[in-house]
Scaffold this active site. Structure first.
Site, PDB file in Angstrom:
ATOM      1  N   ASP A  30       0.865  -1.185   0.000  1.00 32.63           N
ATOM      2  CA  ASP A  30       0.000   0.000   0.000  1.00 32.63           C
ATOM      3  C   ASP A  30       0.898   1.230   0.000  1.00 32.63           C
ATOM      4  O   ASP A  30       2.002   1.197   0.544  1.00 32.63           O
ATOM      5  CB  ASP A  30      -0.914   0.015   1.230  1.00 32.63           C
ATOM      6  CG  ASP A  30      -2.178   0.828   0.993  1.00 32.63           C
ATOM      7  OD1 ASP A  30      -3.264   0.224   0.855  1.00 32.63           O
ATOM      8  OD2 ASP A  30      -2.080   2.082   0.936  1.00 32.63           O
ATOM      9  N   THR A 120     -13.497  -3.301  -8.149  1.00 37.95           N
ATOM     10  CA  THR A 120     -14.663  -3.301  -9.033  1.00 37.95           C
ATOM     11  C   THR A 120     -14.400  -2.291 -10.152  1.00 37.95           C
ATOM     12  O   THR A 120     -14.196  -1.100  -9.881  1.00 37.95           O
ATOM     13  CB  THR A 120     -15.919  -2.900  -8.240  1.00 37.95           C
ATOM     14  OG1 THR A 120     -16.069  -3.841  -7.179  1.00 37.95           O
ATOM     15  CG2 THR A 120     -17.160  -2.899  -9.111  1.00 37.95           C
ATOM     16  N   PHE A 151     -16.936 -10.332  -3.983  1.00 40.86           N
ATOM     17  CA  PHE A 151     -18.342 -10.173  -3.587  1.00 40.86           C
ATOM     18  C   PHE A 151     -18.519 -10.083  -2.078  1.00 40.86           C
ATOM     19  O   PHE A 151     -19.639 -10.157  -1.587  1.00 40.86           O
ATOM     20  CB  PHE A 151     -19.172 -11.336  -4.147  1.00 40.86           C
ATOM     21  CG  PHE A 151     -19.123 -11.416  -5.653  1.00 40.86           C
ATOM     22  CD1 PHE A 151     -19.912 -10.572  -6.424  1.00 40.86           C
ATOM     23  CD2 PHE A 151     -18.271 -12.293  -6.290  1.00 40.86           C
ATOM     24  CE1 PHE A 151     -19.854 -10.612  -7.807  1.00 40.86           C
ATOM     25  CE2 PHE A 151     -18.203 -12.344  -7.682  1.00 40.86           C
ATOM     26  CZ  PHE A 151     -18.999 -11.509  -8.445  1.00 40.86           C
ATOM     27  N   ARG A 153     -19.016  -8.838   1.715  1.00 40.92           N
ATOM     28  CA  ARG A 153     -19.765  -7.717   2.289  1.00 40.92           C
ATOM     29  C   ARG A 153     -19.044  -7.267   3.537  1.00 40.92           C
ATOM     30  O   ARG A 153     -18.645  -8.109   4.353  1.00 40.92           O
ATOM     31  CB  ARG A 153     -21.178  -8.160   2.694  1.00 40.92           C
ATOM     32  CG  ARG A 153     -22.051  -8.598   1.559  1.00 40.92           C
ATOM     33  CD  ARG A 153     -23.201  -9.447   2.062  1.00 40.92           C
ATOM     34  NE  ARG A 153     -22.719 -10.681   2.682  1.00 40.92           N
ATOM     35  CZ  ARG A 153     -23.499 -11.590   3.252  1.00 40.92           C
ATOM     36  NH1 ARG A 153     -24.804 -11.405   3.317  1.00 40.92           N
ATOM     37  NH2 ARG A 153     -22.997 -12.699   3.777  1.00 40.92           N
ATOM     38  N   LYS A 222     -19.804  -8.367 -11.963  1.00 40.65           N
ATOM     39  CA  LYS A 222     -19.705  -7.613 -10.701  1.00 40.65           C
ATOM     40  C   LYS A 222     -20.588  -6.367 -10.731  1.00 40.65           C
ATOM     41  O   LYS A 222     -21.369  -6.122  -9.807  1.00 40.65           O
ATOM     42  CB  LYS A 222     -18.238  -7.231 -10.455  1.00 40.65           C
ATOM     43  CG  LYS A 222     -18.015  -6.368  -9.225  1.00 40.65           C
ATOM     44  CD  LYS A 222     -18.414  -7.063  -7.932  1.00 40.65           C
ATOM     45  CE  LYS A 222     -18.441  -6.088  -6.773  1.00 40.65           C
ATOM     46  NZ  LYS A 222     -18.884  -6.654  -5.529  1.00 40.65           N
ATOM     47  N   CYS A 278     -19.632   0.939  -2.070  1.00 42.55           N
ATOM     48  CA  CYS A 278     -19.819   0.186  -3.318  1.00 42.55           C
ATOM     49  C   CYS A 278     -21.098   0.529  -4.066  1.00 42.55           C
ATOM     50  O   CYS A 278     -21.028   1.037  -5.187  1.00 42.55           O
ATOM     51  CB  CYS A 278     -19.774  -1.301  -3.028  1.00 42.55           C
ATOM     52  SG  CYS A 278     -18.143  -1.838  -2.499  1.00 42.55           S
ATOM     53  N   LYS A 281     -21.578   4.107  -5.765  1.00 40.92           N
ATOM     54  CA  LYS A 281     -20.643   4.420  -6.856  1.00 40.92           C
ATOM     55  C   LYS A 281     -20.715   3.385  -7.983  1.00 40.92           C
ATOM     56  O   LYS A 281     -20.595   3.732  -9.157  1.00 40.92           O
ATOM     57  CB  LYS A 281     -19.208   4.568  -6.328  1.00 40.92           C
ATOM     58  CG  LYS A 281     -18.530   3.268  -6.003  1.00 40.92           C
ATOM     59  CD  LYS A 281     -17.025   3.321  -6.220  1.00 40.92           C
ATOM     60  CE  LYS A 281     -16.343   2.080  -5.713  1.00 40.92           C
ATOM     61  NZ  LYS A 281     -16.490   0.865  -6.483  1.00 40.92           N
TER      62      LYS A 281
HETATM   63  N1  LIG Z   1     -15.439  -2.461   0.430  1.00 36.61           N
HETATM   64  C1  LIG Z   1     -16.161  -3.451  -0.059  1.00 36.61           C
HETATM   65  O1  LIG Z   1     -17.056  -3.994   0.594  1.00 36.61           O
HETATM   66  C2  LIG Z   1     -15.912  -3.949  -1.455  1.00 36.61           C
HETATM   67  C3  LIG Z   1     -16.461  -5.172  -1.871  1.00 36.61           C
HETATM   68  C4  LIG Z   1     -16.183  -5.634  -3.146  1.00 36.61           C
HETATM   69  C5  LIG Z   1     -15.407  -4.868  -4.003  1.00 36.61           C
HETATM   70  N2  LIG Z   1     -14.907  -3.666  -3.590  1.00 36.61           N
HETATM   71  C6  LIG Z   1     -14.063  -2.906  -4.510  1.00 36.61           C
HETATM   72  O2  LIG Z   1     -12.700  -3.094  -4.136  1.00 36.61           O
HETATM   73  C7  LIG Z   1     -11.938  -1.908  -4.395  1.00 36.61           C
HETATM   74  C8  LIG Z   1     -11.262  -1.448  -3.129  1.00 36.61           C
HETATM   75  O3  LIG Z   1     -12.259  -1.115  -2.186  1.00 36.61           O
HETATM   76  P1  LIG Z   1     -11.896  -0.880  -0.648  1.00 36.61           P
HETATM   77  O4  LIG Z   1     -13.182  -0.672   0.052  1.00 36.61           O
HETATM   78  O5  LIG Z   1     -10.982  -1.962  -0.188  1.00 36.61           O
HETATM   79  O6  LIG Z   1     -11.080   0.497  -0.751  1.00 36.61           O
HETATM   80  P2  LIG Z   1     -10.160   1.180   0.349  1.00 36.61           P
HETATM   81  O7  LIG Z   1     -10.214   2.630   0.076  1.00 36.61           O
HETATM   82  O8  LIG Z   1     -10.512   0.666   1.702  1.00 36.61           O
HETATM   83  O9  LIG Z   1      -8.701   0.636   0.010  1.00 36.61           O
HETATM   84  C9  LIG Z   1      -7.964   1.009  -1.098  1.00 36.61           C
HETATM   85  C10 LIG Z   1      -6.485   0.990  -0.714  1.00 36.61           C
HETATM   86  O10 LIG Z   1      -5.702   1.182  -1.882  1.00 36.61           O
HETATM   87  C11 LIG Z   1      -4.568   1.961  -1.515  1.00 36.61           C
HETATM   88  N3  LIG Z   1      -3.967   2.538  -2.725  1.00 36.61           N
HETATM   89  C12 LIG Z   1      -4.467   3.485  -3.547  1.00 36.61           C
HETATM   90  N4  LIG Z   1      -3.610   3.735  -4.546  1.00 36.61           N
HETATM   91  C13 LIG Z   1      -2.545   2.917  -4.364  1.00 36.61           C
HETATM   92  C14 LIG Z   1      -1.331   2.719  -5.064  1.00 36.61           C
HETATM   93  N5  LIG Z   1      -1.039   3.387  -6.176  1.00 36.61           N
HETATM   94  N6  LIG Z   1      -0.460   1.810  -4.585  1.00 36.61           N
HETATM   95  C15 LIG Z   1      -0.740   1.116  -3.466  1.00 36.61           C
HETATM   96  N7  LIG Z   1      -1.875   1.265  -2.765  1.00 36.61           N
HETATM   97  C16 LIG Z   1      -2.765   2.160  -3.203  1.00 36.61           C
HETATM   98  C17 LIG Z   1      -5.141   2.961  -0.540  1.00 36.61           C
HETATM   99  O11 LIG Z   1      -4.134   3.553   0.266  1.00 36.61           O
HETATM  100  C18 LIG Z   1      -6.096   2.086   0.266  1.00 36.61           C
HETATM  101  O12 LIG Z   1      -5.467   1.520   1.391  1.00 36.61           O
HETATM  102  C19 LIG Z   1     -12.939  -0.903  -4.970  1.00 36.61           C
HETATM  103  O13 LIG Z   1     -12.907  -1.007  -6.371  1.00 36.61           O
HETATM  104  C20 LIG Z   1     -14.274  -1.414  -4.463  1.00 36.61           C
HETATM  105  O14 LIG Z   1     -15.340  -1.033  -5.282  1.00 36.61           O
HETATM  106  C21 LIG Z   1     -15.117  -3.204  -2.331  1.00 36.61           C
END
Ligand SMILES: NC(=O)c1ccc[n+]([C@@H]2O[C@H](COP(=O)([O-])OP(=O)(O)OC[C@H]3O[C@@H](n4cnc5c(N)ncnc54)[C@H](O)[C@@H]3O)[C@@H](O)[C@H]2O)c1
Length: 471
Positions: A30, A120, A151, A153, A222, A278, A281
């Site tokens: 990260d 996603t 998927f 939650r 998705k 999610c 957006k």
């Molecule tokens: N949160 C959910 O329940 C969920 C479920 C399914 C899918 N998703 C999808 O998964 C993706 C991530 O969601 P999330 O909720 O985990 O997001 P989040 O914001 O919690 O995490 C994203 C992470 O990516 C890091 N990041 C950003 N740019 C970076 C880079 N260049 N190098 C390294 N790290 C970097 C950020 O610092 C952050 O820690 C999204 O596309 C979301 O739609 C989320």
């Protein structure tokens, strides 16, 4: 297998911990230095059941954390991209983080890897990743791009990951398919479910279906899944509105609709609307994808509109229960967008709280996990952060339930009533049975069900509005 996950947020961290649990060696990468330091020091930056246990079990063994992409990618068979894909002002998915990671991965390739979209993303993203990688020094044949949408939650993320209904593999050739199948083999074969130390789940778990599709189809699976789930929520919220108008009971209606196996009971839960990082957006992004590809999918606009309206309806309901709002002291139970998480992104509970603050209410708030995050977001004035639900209820003119935390469904009602100035509960999550609440001495409002007056005599001095008269 050796794996890397780029993006250690709600999805990346859970996926990494679960892959380690399945026996893989995983490095989380990260660019948020503070987050990585926190993880290296043994803390979890997010609240999620079973995650702390998995982090303790695998940290320093099969799970490592770094900000150094090159170091993290060395020798891995697959790299999962799990960075954020937030909405732009136009509603499209902002793919700049994914692009940045693709570029960096291309520049550090040290042998064949499968680059896997876990975020996603809109359809065609795998093509863009491939293109960006080729433009940044990766050679044909040194990588494949695959889609493996997530998927899980929030609130049950670890169990969702380890006991999924299905695993979708969007692959365009045998080589990447083989790598991804091997990664998930402990789940698809059921081997993980025979381990004594497995994370608690169903006694006899069904094996997940592995769905192999093209990368394009997987990307669409998705977006379409999330759009459908959001539609189901808005649909039942709209039906709840009709129930309120005609005096029917949405819970009875849900039971009747959900008994049809073509429809199913899941996600027919009326409330104050969906939120989180999610659905809002992804719905916008899917709408944008449709538009850009010449397809008219205006139905999705309506789904968002119903969702936004649901918050306004709830605030109107609070007004209907209390007459005037200015200066009213309200206990607010729940700030997270749903129970079981500390995530407040797009939380309808926070939206309600903000609207009530604009009406000059005084809020006494409590959430089991999201207080710290909410503190950073809510205005300083007019909000008191409380120790627990009873502390929040002390002296309150009414109590509002905004998040479906399990513990909010099991409150000691006598204690609660004794603490409150007026025994008025406005339940945005239908956590209680109206008759039971009425018998416990509360004037009880919920979603899609007739409001009930307190059955025991209560010296409140508050006249129950006509809409709230007992059945
Ligand atoms: N949160 C959910 O329940 C969920 C479920 C399914 C899918 N998703 C999808 O998964 C993706 C991530 O969601 P999330 O909720 O985990 O997001 P989040 O914001 O919690 O995490 C994203 C992470 O990516 C890091 N990041 C950003 N740019 C970076 C880079 N260049 N190098 C390294 N790290 C970097 C950020 O610092 C952050 O820690 C999204 O596309 C979301 O739609 C989320």
């Amino acid at each position: 297998m050796r794996l890397a996950i780029v993006g250690t947020g709600y999805v990346g961290l859970v996926a990494a911990a679960c892959f380690a649990e399945l026996g893989h060696e995983v490095t989380c990468i990260d660019n948020d230095d503070q987050k990585i330091q926190q993880l290296q020091a043994g803390d979890s930056p997010i609240y999620e059941e079973f995650l702390p246990e998995l982090l303790v079990r695998h940290r320093g063994q099969r799970l490592a954390f770094t900000t150094d992409l090159k170091q993290g990618l060395a020798g891995v068979a697959a790299v999962f991209i799990a960075v954020g894909t937030p909405a732009t002002e136009q509603g499209e998915a902002d793919m700049s983080y994914v692009e940045e990671v693709s570029r960096a991965v291309a520049q550090t390739l040290d042998g064949y890897k499968v680059v896997v979209e876990k975020s996603t993303v809109p359809v065609f993203t795998h093509d863009w990743i491939r293109r960006v990688m080729l433009l940044n020094g990766a050679t044909k044949g040194s990588f494949d791009v695959a889609s493996n949408p997530e998927f899980l939650r929030e609130g049950s993320a670890v169990q969702d990951f380890l006991y999924p209904d299905r695993i979708v593999l969007g692959v365009d050739n045998q080589r990447s398919s083989k790598v991804l199948r091997e990664i998930y083999e402990p789940l698809s074969s059921g081997r993980y479910y025979r381990q004594e130390t497995r994370v608690p789940g169903p006694a006899d778990p069904a094996l997940p279906r592995v769905i192999v599709a093209s990368a394009k189809s997987a990307e669409l699976i998705k977006h379409a899944s999330n759009a459908f789930l959001a539609t189901k929520i808005s649909f039942i919220n709209a039906v709840a509105g009709i129930c309120e108008a005609v005096g029917a009971d949405i819970q009875e209606v849900c039971a009747g609709i959900g008994a049809d196996s073509r429809i199913g009971r899941a996600f027919l839960n009326p409330g104050i609307g969906y939120g989180g990082s999610c659905f809002p957006k992804d719905l916008k992004a899917f709408h944008a994808v449709a538009r850009e590809n010449g397809c008219d999918f205006r139905m999705l606009e309506e789904v968002s509109r119903v969702n936004e309206e649901q918050i306004q309806r709830f605030v109107r309901k609070v007004k209907g229960a209390l007459w005037t709002l200015r200066g009213k002291k309200l206990a607010v139970l729940g700030l997270a967008f749903k129970g079981g998480t500390d995530d407040i992104r797009e939380s309808p509970a926070l939206a309600v709280a903000e609207m009530l603050l604009r009406e000059a209410c005084e809020l006494r708030v409590f959430d089991p996990a999201a207080m710290e995050r909410a503190h950073a977001r809510l205005p300083k004035q007019g909000v008191t952060y409380c120790e627990n639900a009873y502390d929040a209820a002390a002296g309150a003119d009414a109590l509002l339930i905004l998040t479906d935390w399990k513990e909010f469904a099991a409150l000691e009602l006598d204690r609660l009533r004794a603490l409150m100035a007026y025994p008025i509960v406005v339940d945005g999550r239908n956590l209680y049975d109206p008759t039971g609440m009425s018998a416990a001495g509360f004037i009880y409002y919920s979603v899609g069900r007739p409001a009930l007056a307190a059955r025991t005599r209560v010296e409140t001095g508050v006249r129950v509005p006509a809409a709230a008269r007992a059945k």
